[in-house]
Design a protein around this motif. Sequence first.
Motif, short mmCIF file in Angstrom:
data_model
loop_
_atom_site.label_atom_id
_atom_site.label_comp_id
_atom_site.label_asym_id
_atom_site.label_seq_id
_atom_site.Cartn_x
_atom_site.Cartn_y
_atom_site.Cartn_z
N LEU A 1 0.81 -1.22 0.00
CA LEU A 1 0.00 0.00 0.00
C LEU A 1 0.84 1.27 0.00
O LEU A 1 0.31 2.37 -0.16
CB LEU A 1 -0.96 0.00 1.19
N SER B 1 0.20 3.11 -3.19
CA SER B 1 -0.94 4.03 -3.20
C SER B 1 -0.60 5.35 -2.53
O SER B 1 -1.00 6.42 -3.00
CB SER B 1 -2.13 3.38 -2.49
N GLU C 1 1.44 7.53 -4.89
CA GLU C 1 0.61 8.25 -5.84
C GLU C 1 -0.05 9.46 -5.18
O GLU C 1 -0.15 10.53 -5.78
CB GLU C 1 -0.46 7.31 -6.40
N ARG C 2 -0.51 9.28 -3.95
CA ARG C 2 -1.15 10.38 -3.24
C ARG C 2 -0.16 11.51 -3.00
O ARG C 2 -0.47 12.69 -3.20
CB ARG C 2 -1.70 9.87 -1.91
N GLY D 1 0.78 -5.80 -6.91
CA GLY D 1 1.50 -4.72 -6.21
C GLY D 1 2.85 -5.13 -5.68
O GLY D 1 3.73 -4.28 -5.51
#
Length: 397
Positions: free
Chosen positions: A124, A127, A130-131, A359
């Motif tokens: 994770l 993710s 990317e944020r 992932g």
Amino acid sequence: MAQNDEPLTGPELDYGPAGDADATRVVRAGLPEERPYEPPLPGPVFAAHYHLPGEVEGAPYAYGRDSNPTWTGLERAIGELECPGDERTEVVAFASGMGAISAVLLSQLRPGDVAVLPSDGYNLLASLRERLEGFGVEVRTAPTGRDAQLAELDGAKLLWIETPSNPGLDVCDIARLAEAAHAGGTLVAVDNTLATPLGQRPLHLGADLSVASGTKALTGHGDVLLGYVACRDAELAASVRAWRKTVGAIPGPMEAWLAHRSLATLDIRTQRQAGNALAVAEALLSREEVSDVRHPGLPGDPSHTLAARQMSRYGCVVSFTLPDREFADRFLSAVRLVGDATSFGGVRSTAERRGRWGGDEVPEGFVRLSVGVEDAADLVRDVRHALDTAANGTAPG
């Protein structure tokens, strides 16, 4: 092979001001002063608000999103394990490990800042990368092994370390990376989920923040979602705590109480799990259909020398690769003492073909096995039988 009831080799145990070893400390960590006819661990406090006379400033409890006596006990207990005897240590508990990770990264980084993350860490993190990039943060990545993140530190605001890494179990030198990072003014955070505070103490090794998912080995029963951040800088702790308040990523009082209750067995659980994991890893090494067996406690593991220097126990996770996806699925269907489930650190052994999530850059036959507290001989026998079954091309109906 280390016996299940013996500690693995590593740094000497740290002793608190009263001369208490870890095995004693975990049983009493964070408990209030004993009072006649009161339970040693008070029950969870369920409160959205508190009686609040007068001014708010200085009130220990004002509103349920800000603080809770049950969190206070848990946070005090974790602080005593992360940095025994150091009263500067502050801990902030969260509703999950991702809540804790997000709080550190998103509270400390601003547009234009540079963050260095592991390329092989918890999936994770992709993710979150990317944020962060969407917010204007430059994110650089490098593998955990061989301290590769050193090459990316120039101009960085924050270095995020995950050691041992999940799921590949590589180890990096926390002290070396922290020294290099601090020389350039870089903040250092370490994900200590797999090791727990009894296996590794990042703050003692130079990190600014120790972060973990309490969902895993810290609580160890597979029934709690929890996370925390520990540090020894009051201003840093305040910024993380303010983020928790702003986004509302607070732990429930029942979860916090269950976590505190579970800490009493942390030493016993993690000692046995580490010994069991080593026994399973050694058994896997003898199988020709198994490749790339990783566990920091194995003398031949690429990370063993470094792990022995900075860890006092090597964790419960073993990773290995089977010939292909079908073989791995047959193996997971054949084991009887190992549940097919994600997560790790529980008292019951679990395993999964990690590639099913996507992932993680792992082969289709890659298996992450979390070893529980069952009898070591029974676990080894079960794993060997499941490998035999999978090799014969069959799986239980």
